[in-house]
Design a protein around this motif. Structure first.
Motif, PDB file in Angstrom:
ATOM      1  N   ALA A 135       0.649  -1.335  -0.030  1.00  0.00           N
ATOM      2  CA  ALA A 135       0.015   0.046  -0.191  1.00  0.00           C
ATOM      3  C   ALA A 135       0.975   1.310   0.140  1.00  0.00           C
ATOM      4  O   ALA A 135       2.077   1.326   0.655  1.00  0.00           O
ATOM      5  CB  ALA A 135      -0.932   0.169   1.241  1.00  0.00           C
ATOM      6  N   ILE A 136       0.337   2.433  -0.718  1.00  0.00           N
ATOM      7  CA  ILE A 136       1.272   3.596  -0.784  1.00  0.00           C
ATOM      8  C   ILE A 136       0.379   4.628  -0.562  1.00  0.00           C
ATOM      9  O   ILE A 136      -0.966   4.727  -0.961  1.00  0.00           O
ATOM     10  CB  ILE A 136       1.714   3.723  -2.273  1.00  0.00           C
ATOM     11  N   GLN A 137       0.611   5.620   0.356  1.00  0.00           N
ATOM     12  CA  GLN A 137      -0.341   6.984   0.616  1.00  0.00           C
ATOM     13  C   GLN A 137       0.692   8.282   0.393  1.00  0.00           C
ATOM     14  O   GLN A 137       1.745   8.108   0.914  1.00  0.00           O
ATOM     15  CB  GLN A 137      -0.683   6.866   2.048  1.00  0.00           C
ATOM     16  N   VAL A 138       0.041   9.225  -0.051  1.00  0.00           N
ATOM     17  CA  VAL A 138       0.576  10.437  -0.281  1.00  0.00           C
ATOM     18  C   VAL A 138      -0.156  11.298   0.611  1.00  0.00           C
ATOM     19  O   VAL A 138      -1.462  11.609   0.200  1.00  0.00           O
ATOM     20  CB  VAL A 138       0.752  10.719  -1.664  1.00  0.00           C
ATOM     21  N   LEU A 182      -3.438   4.342  -2.099  1.00  0.00           N
ATOM     22  CA  LEU A 182      -3.370   3.022  -3.146  1.00  0.00           C
ATOM     23  C   LEU A 182      -2.964   1.773  -2.248  1.00  0.00           C
ATOM     24  O   LEU A 182      -1.954   1.869  -1.651  1.00  0.00           O
ATOM     25  CB  LEU A 182      -2.052   3.470  -4.196  1.00  0.00           C
ATOM     26  N   ARG A 183      -3.949   0.972  -2.274  1.00  0.00           N
ATOM     27  CA  ARG A 183      -4.089  -0.297  -1.600  1.00  0.00           C
ATOM     28  C   ARG A 183      -3.879  -1.466  -2.439  1.00  0.00           C
ATOM     29  O   ARG A 183      -4.985  -1.609  -3.162  1.00  0.00           O
ATOM     30  CB  ARG A 183      -5.041  -0.607  -0.404  1.00  0.00           C
ATOM     31  N   TYR A 184      -2.931  -2.117  -2.483  1.00  0.00           N
ATOM     32  CA  TYR A 184      -3.074  -3.505  -3.442  1.00  0.00           C
ATOM     33  C   TYR A 184      -3.210  -3.271  -4.849  1.00  0.00           C
ATOM     34  O   TYR A 184      -4.215  -4.050  -5.416  1.00  0.00           O
ATOM     35  CB  TYR A 184      -3.938  -4.717  -2.822  1.00  0.00           C
ATOM     36  N   GLY A 185      -2.805  -2.021  -5.365  1.00  0.00           N
ATOM     37  CA  GLY A 185      -2.891  -1.657  -6.808  1.00  0.00           C
ATOM     38  C   GLY A 185      -4.200  -1.188  -6.921  1.00  0.00           C
ATOM     39  O   GLY A 185      -4.224  -0.723  -8.211  1.00  0.00           O
ATOM     40  N   LYS A 186      -5.118  -0.906  -6.055  1.00  0.00           N
ATOM     41  CA  LYS A 186      -6.327  -0.126  -6.461  1.00  0.00           C
ATOM     42  C   LYS A 186      -6.423   1.027  -5.301  1.00  0.00           C
ATOM     43  O   LYS A 186      -5.923   1.119  -4.162  1.00  0.00           O
ATOM     44  CB  LYS A 186      -7.681  -1.063  -5.984  1.00  0.00           C
ATOM     45  N   PHE A 187      -6.906   2.269  -6.023  1.00  0.00           N
ATOM     46  CA  PHE A 187      -7.281   3.380  -5.079  1.00  0.00           C
ATOM     47  C   PHE A 187      -8.451   3.231  -4.209  1.00  0.00           C
ATOM     48  O   PHE A 187      -9.490   2.654  -4.553  1.00  0.00           O
ATOM     49  CB  PHE A 187      -7.283   4.551  -5.913  1.00  0.00           C
ATOM     50  N   ALA A 188      -8.052   3.664  -2.895  1.00  0.00           N
ATOM     51  CA  ALA A 188      -9.371   3.580  -1.797  1.00  0.00           C
ATOM     52  C   ALA A 188      -9.474   4.807  -1.174  1.00  0.00           C
ATOM     53  O   ALA A 188      -8.958   5.910  -1.552  1.00  0.00           O
ATOM     54  CB  ALA A 188      -8.826   2.701  -0.516  1.00  0.00           C
ATOM     55  N   LYS A 189     -10.541   5.273  -0.647  1.00  0.00           N
ATOM     56  CA  LYS A 189     -11.003   6.338  -0.132  1.00  0.00           C
ATOM     57  C   LYS A 189      -9.943   6.866   0.979  1.00  0.00           C
ATOM     58  O   LYS A 189      -9.424   5.977   2.046  1.00  0.00           O
ATOM     59  CB  LYS A 189     -12.395   6.426   0.234  1.00  0.00           C
ATOM     60  N   ALA A 190      -9.981   8.215   1.056  1.00  0.00           N
ATOM     61  CA  ALA A 190      -9.100   8.497   2.260  1.00  0.00           C
ATOM     62  C   ALA A 190      -9.653   8.089   3.539  1.00  0.00           C
ATOM     63  O   ALA A 190      -8.680   7.989   4.561  1.00  0.00           O
ATOM     64  CB  ALA A 190      -8.744  10.134   2.151  1.00  0.00           C
ATOM     65  N   SER A 191     -10.946   8.105   3.660  1.00  0.00           N
ATOM     66  CA  SER A 191     -11.491   7.713   4.934  1.00  0.00           C
ATOM     67  C   SER A 191     -11.360   6.367   5.230  1.00  0.00           C
ATOM     68  O   SER A 191     -11.520   6.101   6.456  1.00  0.00           O
ATOM     69  CB  SER A 191     -13.058   8.059   4.972  1.00  0.00           C
ATOM     70  N   GLU A 192     -10.977   5.449   4.448  1.00  0.00           N
ATOM     71  CA  GLU A 192     -10.503   4.137   4.914  1.00  0.00           C
ATOM     72  C   GLU A 192      -8.986   4.147   5.477  1.00  0.00           C
ATOM     73  O   GLU A 192      -8.851   2.839   5.633  1.00  0.00           O
ATOM     74  CB  GLU A 192     -10.839   3.219   3.586  1.00  0.00           C
ATOM     75  N   LEU A 193      -8.236   4.972   5.549  1.00  0.00           N
ATOM     76  CA  LEU A 193      -6.929   5.011   6.108  1.00  0.00           C
ATOM     77  C   LEU A 193      -7.067   4.588   7.441  1.00  0.00           C
ATOM     78  O   LEU A 193      -7.805   5.261   8.175  1.00  0.00           O
ATOM     79  CB  LEU A 193      -6.245   6.074   5.775  1.00  0.00           C
ATOM     80  N   ASP A 194      -6.368   3.552   8.080  1.00  0.00           N
ATOM     81  CA  ASP A 194      -6.194   3.326   9.642  1.00  0.00           C
ATOM     82  C   ASP A 194      -5.913   4.456  10.350  1.00  0.00           C
ATOM     83  O   ASP A 194      -4.815   5.264   9.870  1.00  0.00           O
ATOM     84  CB  ASP A 194      -5.394   2.223   9.467  1.00  0.00           C
ATOM     85  N   ASP A 239      -0.835  19.882   4.723  1.00  0.00           N
ATOM     86  CA  ASP A 239      -1.758  20.247   5.544  1.00  0.00           C
ATOM     87  C   ASP A 239      -2.513  19.169   6.085  1.00  0.00           C
ATOM     88  O   ASP A 239      -3.392  19.270   6.973  1.00  0.00           O
ATOM     89  CB  ASP A 239      -3.020  21.201   4.841  1.00  0.00           C
ATOM     90  N   GLY A 240      -2.045  17.678   5.897  1.00  0.00           N
ATOM     91  CA  GLY A 240      -2.473  16.686   6.554  1.00  0.00           C
ATOM     92  C   GLY A 240      -3.430  15.907   5.338  1.00  0.00           C
ATOM     93  O   GLY A 240      -3.874  14.786   5.822  1.00  0.00           O
ATOM     94  N   THR A 241      -3.902  16.555   4.575  1.00  0.00           N
ATOM     95  CA  THR A 241      -4.788  16.074   3.550  1.00  0.00           C
ATOM     96  C   THR A 241      -4.324  14.810   2.619  1.00  0.00           C
ATOM     97  O   THR A 241      -3.280  14.789   2.195  1.00  0.00           O
ATOM     98  CB  THR A 241      -5.441  17.037   2.420  1.00  0.00           C
ATOM     99  N   LEU A 242      -4.943  13.790   2.629  1.00  0.00           N
ATOM    100  CA  LEU A 242      -4.587  12.462   2.040  1.00  0.00           C
ATOM    101  C   LEU A 242      -5.065  12.720   0.590  1.00  0.00           C
ATOM    102  O   LEU A 242      -5.882  12.580   0.150  1.00  0.00           O
ATOM    103  CB  LEU A 242      -5.412  11.380   2.671  1.00  0.00           C
ATOM    104  N   SER A 243      -3.815  12.811  -0.279  1.00  0.00           N
ATOM    105  CA  SER A 243      -3.949  12.954  -1.715  1.00  0.00           C
ATOM    106  C   SER A 243      -4.275  11.585  -2.281  1.00  0.00           C
ATOM    107  O   SER A 243      -5.013  11.448  -3.326  1.00  0.00           O
ATOM    108  CB  SER A 243      -2.766  13.540  -2.402  1.00  0.00           C
ATOM    109  N   VAL A 244      -3.469  10.341  -1.978  1.00  0.00           N
ATOM    110  CA  VAL A 244      -3.751   9.226  -2.690  1.00  0.00           C
ATOM    111  C   VAL A 244      -3.753   8.024  -1.412  1.00  0.00           C
ATOM    112  O   VAL A 244      -2.937   8.039  -0.699  1.00  0.00           O
ATOM    113  CB  VAL A 244      -2.522   9.061  -3.628  1.00  0.00           C
TER     114      VAL A 244
END
Length: 702
Positions: free
Chosen positions: A123-126, A137-149, A130-135
């Protein structure tokens, strides 16, 4: 013949007793036999006890040392995996510029297709500044920012605030969901933080702790990796993953002891015996993990006990055999004692004259030797024969020396042999080149024959360093002629016996003045690399394009070209070169590149071209070579570099070659396309594990 009365009384009765005794030994011989038999039996018993005792101690020490080395190796492996993950994430961070960060579409494309290093992580997060999650990417698919642990989000925020990379602790509550997070700040300008990127690896992934790490599974031993808090990360039994170390037999008490003392194992491995278990610990510094090997001491030594019993029986049997052989040998040696009188009378009466005649035959050679019948005469004759053989050997050596001198006087090549840096043998060609006579050169020091380098370099040190690093020298040296002028020679030096410098060095000298003058010309500098003296990138590509154009004009039939060999192109990348550069410095790295250039030059000197394309990348073109010969040449180069272990500053380095090979099929026109295909084949060789040859193909476009 009759004896005088007093001699008859002296010899007669004992003669009958001796003749009747035969092989049966007398009292003295029986006592002499008893002494070695008792000594052999006692020494055998002592040897068996000592071997059995030391075998157990040495076996335990060996097993402890082996287990200690094993956990140290696994700890270093895990540390290198953590470091590799950080380097890969740093590569991803370097590819995200502020412009890409501000463009979500461009950033998503870059993470999916533009950066191959992204696929290393699960998984990759960018995140922006300001702390806003731009990307996300989990297991090759883009997920919502709200799904971040939330835990992962917390590590991203800490990286944005502190501006430093982090390695998280264990995230997740189940073995399938357990993971580790790596973060890296996006820095621009004067250290300004513009965002952060994170990479997540599952705990059981190949990048961290695959299940194969705990293999091979042994009933008497377990390899366990756990955190500082006692959570098990890797275990031969998958059901124990995320369990507690405090429940592990043999390891729980050791863990509780260093936890209470707050002194976890640091540096190298530590091994101790605990309740019938051998426990070895080694730490992985950055994530604060601990590698442990727990082994059942009794089970480890069980095979040794059977070996100890077999050792006792073998020693007992060997002792008995040695005793029997000793008794038989001493009986055989003692037999002359029973027949001594008869043999002595024969020597006194019959053999004296014959023995004296035999000695007189060698009187000229043996006058300086003592005279004594029996063993001493045998030794005298043996020694005189050895001396005569020595004289013959000296004559043969003198003949070989004269033959060698005759060869050196007529061979049209400069050859010299030195020992302890002094000339012992020299050919006439070297004398002609330097203006000396052989007598003037013999015994001269090599340092006296070296002229000062025009750039002020220490030439003698350069030669010494080459032998220390490679065991040989191949290069140009300024030599001092007798008239004071300088001769630039192409010099090759090889040890007479590899690895034994005291045996001497064989030198081959050729006049390299003309080559050096030609190299100094401006045209040479434009087409060659100054460091390695090989073709540079532009000249190599130009020659390749000219070759393809000439072949296109000839337009051979495909089947004819295939029979003749259309040629092959090799693209070479020196593995682990950055390690040499980082640890030993640029000067040593340059010397390694020059040495590699000489290997390439020797391989293609009469069949193609070699070039340095830049950095540690080289290319070799074999125009008339078939695919089979090209593969054989590539494999020779790869094996030569693998066997070469240069040593600098007391440290040796292991190198390798990743080689991409493409055949130059008929009909090719674009030299850049051929070179690119070889580059891609080299890249595939690196991806497959480095130090190998990968066969590529040029895709022809219409």
């Amino acid at each position: 013949m009759t004896l005088p009365a007093h001699e008859a009384r002296l010899w007669g009765p004992e003669t009958d007793e001796a003749e009747g005794a035969g092989w049966f030994p007398g009292p003295l011989v029986r006592k002499l036999l008893l002494v070695p038999v008792l000594a052999i039996a006692l020494s055998g018993a002592l040897a068996a006890w000592w071997v059995s005792h030391t075998m157990g101690q040495e076996a335990m020490d060996r097993l402890v040392s082996q287990q200690n080395d094993e956990v140290e190796l696994v700890a270093r492996l895990l540390a290198s995996k953590i470091e590799q993950s950080q380097k890969v994430l740093s590569t991803v961070a370097d590819g995200i510029t502020p412009e890409i960060l501000d463009s979500p579409a461009w950033l998503e494309w870059l993470l999916q297709q533009g950066l191959p290093a992204v696929r290393f992580f699960d998984a990759i997060q960018v995140a922006r500044k300001d702390g806003t999650l731009s990307v996300n990417l989990r297991y090759g698919k883009f997920a919502k920012a709200s799904e971040l642990d939330p835990t992962e989000r917390d590590y991203l925020v800490r990286t944005l605030v502190n501006g430093k990379p982090l390695v998280s602790g264990l995230i997740g509550s189940t073995a399938a969901d357990a993971r580790v997070m790596f973060t890296m700040p996006l820095l621009r300008g004067e250290g300004r933080v513009t965002g952060a990127v994170s990479g997540v690896l599952r705990l059981q992934s190949q990048g961290l702790l695959p299940h194969s790490l705990a293999l091979p599974v042994r009933s008497e031993s377990r390899l366990i990796v756990f955190t500082r808090d006692g959570v098990i990360l890797s275990h031969p039994n998958l059901e124990r993953v995320l369990g507690q170390v405090s429940d592990e037999p043999g390891l729980a008490r050791v863990y509780a002891r260093w936890r209470s003392a707050e002194q976890p194992p640091t540096g190298g491995g530590v091994t101790q015996l605990q309740g019938g278990h051998v426990v070895s610990l080694a730490s992985v510094p950055m994530p604060q993990w601990v590698v442990a090997r727990v082994s059942d001491a009794q089970a480890m030594l069980e095979p040794l006990q059977g070996a100890q019993h077999r050792t006792w029986w073998l020693v007992a049997g060997a002792t008995a055999v040695v005793c029997l052989l000793t008794v038989a040998g001493m009986l055989w040696l003692a037999r002359p004692l029973a027949l001594l009188r008869q043999r002595a009378r024969a020597v006194l009466e019959d053999d004296a004259a014959q023995a004296q005649a035999t000695l007189q035959e060698h009187a000229a050679d043996e006058e300086a030797w003592p005279r004594s019948r029996g063993e001493v005469d045998d030794v005298v004759r043996t020694c005189t024969r050895l001396l005569e053989g020595g004289r013959r050997w000296q004559r043969d050596c003198e003949t070989l020396r004269r033959q060698l001198q005759a060869v050196l006087e007529h061979v049209p090549l400069g050859i010299a042999v030195t020992r302890a840096e002094r000339v012992e043998v020299v050919s006439q060609q070297i004398c002609r080149l330097l203006g000396y006579t052989p007598q003037e050169l013999q015994g001269r020091s090599l340092v006296e024959l070296l002229a000062p380098h025009e750039d002020g370099l220490d030439v003698a040190r350069q030669v010494h360093d080459a032998f220390a690093a490679h065991g040989a020298f191949d290069g140009e040296l300024p030599l001092l002629r007798k008239d004071g002028s300088t001769l630039w020679g192409r010099v090759q030096g090889q040890l007479v016996q590899p690895g034994e410098s005291e045996r001497g060095v064989v030198w081959i000298l050729e006049d390299g003045t003309a080559v050096r003058e030609a190299r100094a010309q401006q045209a040479w500098e434009r087409t060659h690399d100054a460091l390695t003296q090989l073709l540079n990138h532009a000249e190599f590509e130009r020659r390749l394009q000219v070759l393809l154009a000439e072949r296109a004009q000839r337009d051979p039939q495909p089947e004819e070209a295939a029979q003749e060999g259309s040629g092959v192109l090799l693209f070479l990348d020196l593995d682990h070169f950055t390690v040499v550069n980082d640890l030993a410095g640029r000067a040593v790295a340059d010397d390694v590149l020059r040495r590699l250039a000489r290997l390439l030059e020797a391989e293609v000197r009469h069949s193609g071209w070699a070039a340095r394309l830049g950095g540690d990348e080289f290319a070799v073109l074999l125009p008339g070579s078939s695919l089979e010969r090209g593969q054989a040449a590539a494999e020779r180069l790869r094996a030569a570099v693998q066997a070469w272990e240069p040593a600098y500053q007391g440290r040796s380095f292991s190198l390798g070659l990743s080689i991409g090979l493409v055949p130059m099929a008929p009909g090719l026109r674009d030299g850049a396309a051929v070179l690119h295909a070889a580059d891609m084949a080299c890249y595939e060789a690196q991806r497959a594990g480095r130090n190998r040859v990968h066969l590529g193909e040029v895709r022809m476009t219409v």
